[in-house]
Design an enzyme around this catalytic site. Structure first.
Site, PDB file in Angstrom:
ATOM      1  N   CYS A 240       0.805  -1.237   0.000  1.00 31.39           N
ATOM      2  CA  CYS A 240       0.000   0.000   0.000  1.00 31.39           C
ATOM      3  C   CYS A 240       0.828   1.273   0.000  1.00 31.39           C
ATOM      4  O   CYS A 240       0.881   1.977  -1.009  1.00 31.39           O
ATOM      5  CB  CYS A 240      -0.945  -0.021   1.187  1.00 31.39           C
TER       6      CYS A 240
HETATM    7  N1  LIG Z   1      -2.489  -6.586   1.024  1.00 31.85           N
HETATM    8  C1  LIG Z   1      -3.208  -5.608   1.541  1.00 31.85           C
HETATM    9  O1  LIG Z   1      -3.129  -5.343   2.729  1.00 31.85           O
HETATM   10  C2  LIG Z   1      -4.149  -4.791   0.680  1.00 31.85           C
HETATM   11  C3  LIG Z   1      -5.055  -3.936   1.316  1.00 31.85           C
HETATM   12  C4  LIG Z   1      -5.917  -3.176   0.553  1.00 31.85           C
HETATM   13  C5  LIG Z   1      -5.853  -3.241  -0.832  1.00 31.85           C
HETATM   14  N2  LIG Z   1      -4.954  -4.072  -1.434  1.00 31.85           N
HETATM   15  C6  LIG Z   1      -4.938  -4.092  -2.887  1.00 31.85           C
HETATM   16  O2  LIG Z   1      -5.461  -5.328  -3.355  1.00 31.85           O
HETATM   17  C7  LIG Z   1      -4.826  -5.680  -4.582  1.00 31.85           C
HETATM   18  C8  LIG Z   1      -4.234  -7.068  -4.452  1.00 31.85           C
HETATM   19  O3  LIG Z   1      -3.227  -7.011  -3.453  1.00 31.85           O
HETATM   20  P1  LIG Z   1      -2.816  -8.280  -2.597  1.00 31.85           P
HETATM   21  O4  LIG Z   1      -2.111  -7.762  -1.391  1.00 31.85           O
HETATM   22  O5  LIG Z   1      -3.976  -9.177  -2.416  1.00 31.85           O
HETATM   23  O6  LIG Z   1      -1.755  -8.954  -3.580  1.00 31.85           O
HETATM   24  P2  LIG Z   1      -1.251 -10.488  -3.539  1.00 31.85           P
HETATM   25  O7  LIG Z   1       0.018 -10.494  -4.312  1.00 31.85           O
HETATM   26  O8  LIG Z   1      -1.272 -11.002  -2.144  1.00 31.85           O
HETATM   27  O9  LIG Z   1      -2.377 -11.263  -4.354  1.00 31.85           O
HETATM   28  C9  LIG Z   1      -2.650 -10.993  -5.663  1.00 31.85           C
HETATM   29  C10 LIG Z   1      -2.821 -12.320  -6.394  1.00 31.85           C
HETATM   30  O10 LIG Z   1      -3.239 -12.048  -7.722  1.00 31.85           O
HETATM   31  C11 LIG Z   1      -2.658 -13.042  -8.554  1.00 31.85           C
HETATM   32  N3  LIG Z   1      -2.728 -12.589  -9.937  1.00 31.85           N
HETATM   33  C12 LIG Z   1      -1.937 -11.719 -10.602  1.00 31.85           C
HETATM   34  N4  LIG Z   1      -2.374 -11.548 -11.860  1.00 31.85           N
HETATM   35  C13 LIG Z   1      -3.466 -12.338 -11.997  1.00 31.85           C
HETATM   36  C14 LIG Z   1      -4.349 -12.594 -13.075  1.00 31.85           C
HETATM   37  N5  LIG Z   1      -4.217 -11.975 -14.229  1.00 31.85           N
HETATM   38  N6  LIG Z   1      -5.331 -13.483 -12.880  1.00 31.85           N
HETATM   39  C15 LIG Z   1      -5.470 -14.119 -11.686  1.00 31.85           C
HETATM   40  N7  LIG Z   1      -4.680 -13.894 -10.632  1.00 31.85           N
HETATM   41  C16 LIG Z   1      -3.690 -13.016 -10.790  1.00 31.85           C
HETATM   42  C17 LIG Z   1      -1.276 -13.225  -7.996  1.00 31.85           C
HETATM   43  O11 LIG Z   1      -0.724 -14.469  -8.377  1.00 31.85           O
HETATM   44  C18 LIG Z   1      -1.533 -13.123  -6.501  1.00 31.85           C
HETATM   45  O12 LIG Z   1      -1.738 -14.385  -5.905  1.00 31.85           O
HETATM   46  C19 LIG Z   1      -3.797  -4.602  -4.861  1.00 31.85           C
HETATM   47  O13 LIG Z   1      -4.330  -3.611  -5.706  1.00 31.85           O
HETATM   48  C20 LIG Z   1      -3.561  -4.003  -3.485  1.00 31.85           C
HETATM   49  O14 LIG Z   1      -3.109  -2.661  -3.555  1.00 31.85           O
HETATM   50  C21 LIG Z   1      -4.122  -4.859  -0.707  1.00 31.85           C
END
Ligand SMILES: NC(=O)c1ccc[n+]([C@@H]2O[C@H](COP(=O)([O-])OP(=O)(O)OC[C@H]3O[C@@H](n4cnc5c(N)ncnc54)[C@H](O)[C@@H]3O)[C@@H](O)[C@H]2O)c1
Length: 421
Positions: A265
């Protein structure tokens, strides 16, 4: 027996944001496909192993056993859905938003989109992404019209990894749609999953709200980080000043200094906003740029403070053995993405220090750094200990008893051997 009437949900991305949505949706009765391109993650999930600390193995196992959760890396399983949620990464590439994962996700969903379905983007991104990018991809893939034939909205993910009090289901959820009907569909969907939804009138407002939340934290952390550096130089106890200021019951929010910011983030999301401001208005978003500079300089500042401490003992950094406590960017989690601990370790190594790391939450496979268990021998061997992440699992009495010197970047410890930022 799985219900034939259950609504079908596809969650694209089974990481920190997507997995809690999928597991919660199974619990409230959806049929859920958890689609992810990471085959190893899918394999682990399919055998009941959660890659995310906030979702327990038993919760994944329960979802699998219900017969209403399938983790898959096969895009052909993404079909016949009533709802789809996109939770894929939104990183920066050369400082510029990289939406390729969102594009890929929307392309897969577009091919399988049926009339009446609802697609919701949750990934953090700049204002305009849902309407200007995702809508077009879904329309192109399906031949359907957004708003007319299917619903589309944005609902930012607010998951706070490692926070036992505020979870996915009890944290208020902002919901939006590209039109009234979409907003209603998105709101009705999340009303089944979370205790409170907060509707806003458009997707741009919802996208901006998420960036505002993260930029607010980024800027305030930068403020106390810069103040901490000045206070040290002025020989004033910043922590006591922060405690005193925090006694004000209004108009002040407590933020504390640290070794820098990490995770998905703060180091990334505010730059989505400054990029969009510059692109659409041609202006720099000065708060974000300043906060980026200050927060990114904190690992260097930690190394400077450590160098000063070793110097007092007539020891150079070159050849010193430094034990870092914690590598994850956040307490009680194992997430090392953009971790300031990594930056501190690399900087120390470049100066010739032997760096070892103890972090019970981080798998040794997540880093090339030497990982050790926190033990009396390791503490005695180290010329200095740097507390980078104040995990509850650390035995702080053991550290106090055996370490020669401790630089505590989190104000977790006390005692004559302890110095704080
Ligand atoms: N981690 C947090 O605390 C948090 C909090 C709020 C918002 N977010 C937002 O959520 C979004 C995801 O973040 P995250 O932390 O879950 O990331 P992450 O890396 O933990 O998970 C994302 C997943 O998406 C998969 N992925 C990538 N491309 C893909 C595709 N084309 N099709 C299917 N799967 C695919 C990856 O393999 C991965 O497992 C980001 O935009 C992030 O900014 C994250």
């Amino acid at each position: 027996m799985p219900s034939t009437k259950a609504d079908r949900l596809v969650v694209v991305g089974q990481g920190y944001a997507g997995l809690p949505v999928a597991i919660r949706a199974v619990a409230v009765g959806f049929d859920v496909i958890g689609y992810d391109v990471d085959g190893a993650k899918i394999k682990a999930l399919s055998s009941g192993e959660s890659p995310v600390e906030d979702v327990s193995n038993s919760a994944v196992m329960k979802a699998l056993r219900s017969g209403r959760y399938e983790a898959t890396d096969d895009p052909s399983r993404v079909r016949d859905y009533d709802f789809a949620v996109i939770d894929v990464p939104t990183p920066l590439r050369d400082g510029v938003p990289d939406l390729r994962h969102v594009v890929d996700a929307a392309t897969v969903l577009g091919r399988a989109l049926s009339p009446g379905a609802t697609v919701i983007l949750e990934s953090t991104t700049y204002p305009g992404t849902t309407e200007d990018l995702v809508a077009g991809l879904l329309e192109e893939g399906s031949g359907l019209a957004a708003g007319k034939d299917f619903h589309l909205g944005y609902s930012p993910e607010r998951i706070d990894p490692g926070n036992p009090e505020w979870t996915f289901s009890n944290t208020p959820k902002i919901v939006s749609g590209i039109d009234e009907k979409s907003l209603l569909a998105v709101r009705n969907f999340f009303d089944r999953l979370v205790s409170q939804t907060v509707p806003v009138s458009g997707t741009r407002e919802a996208e901006l709200a998420k960036l505002l939340e993260n930029t607010f934290r980024h800027v305030n952390i930068a403020l106390v980080n810069e103040l901490a550096m000045f206070a040290d130089a002025m020989e004033i106890d910043i922590w006591e000043a922060i405690d005193a200021a925090s006694s004000k019951p209004f108009g002040y929010l407590r933020f504390t200094p640290g070794p820098g910011v990490g995770g998905h983030c703060l180091p990334i999301d505010p730059s989505y906003l400054s990029w969009e401001v510059r692109r659409s208005l041609g202006k720099p978003f000065r708060f974000v740029e300043l906060a980026n500079d200050i927060n990114a300089s904190m690992p260097d500042y930690v190394v400077t403070r450590l160098t000063r401490a070793l110097n007092r003992e007539s020891r150079p950094v070159n050849g010193a053995r430094v034990l870092l406590l914690g590598l994850a960017y956040k307490r009680n989690t194992g997430d090392v993405r953009e971790s300031p601990g990594m930056a501190i370790a690399r900087r120390l190594q470049s100066l010739g220090a032997a760096v070892v790391v103890a972090d019970p939450h981080v798998a040794p496979s997540a880093t090339t750094l030497a990982m050790v268990d926190l033990a009396a021998d390791e503490l005695k061997l180290a010329d200095a200990v740097v507390l980078v992440t104040d995990h509850d699992a650390f035995d702080y009495d053991l550290v106090s008893s055996h370490a020669r010197y401790i630089l505590d970047t989190r104000k977790r410890m006390q005692g004559r051997k302890v110095e704080t930022l």
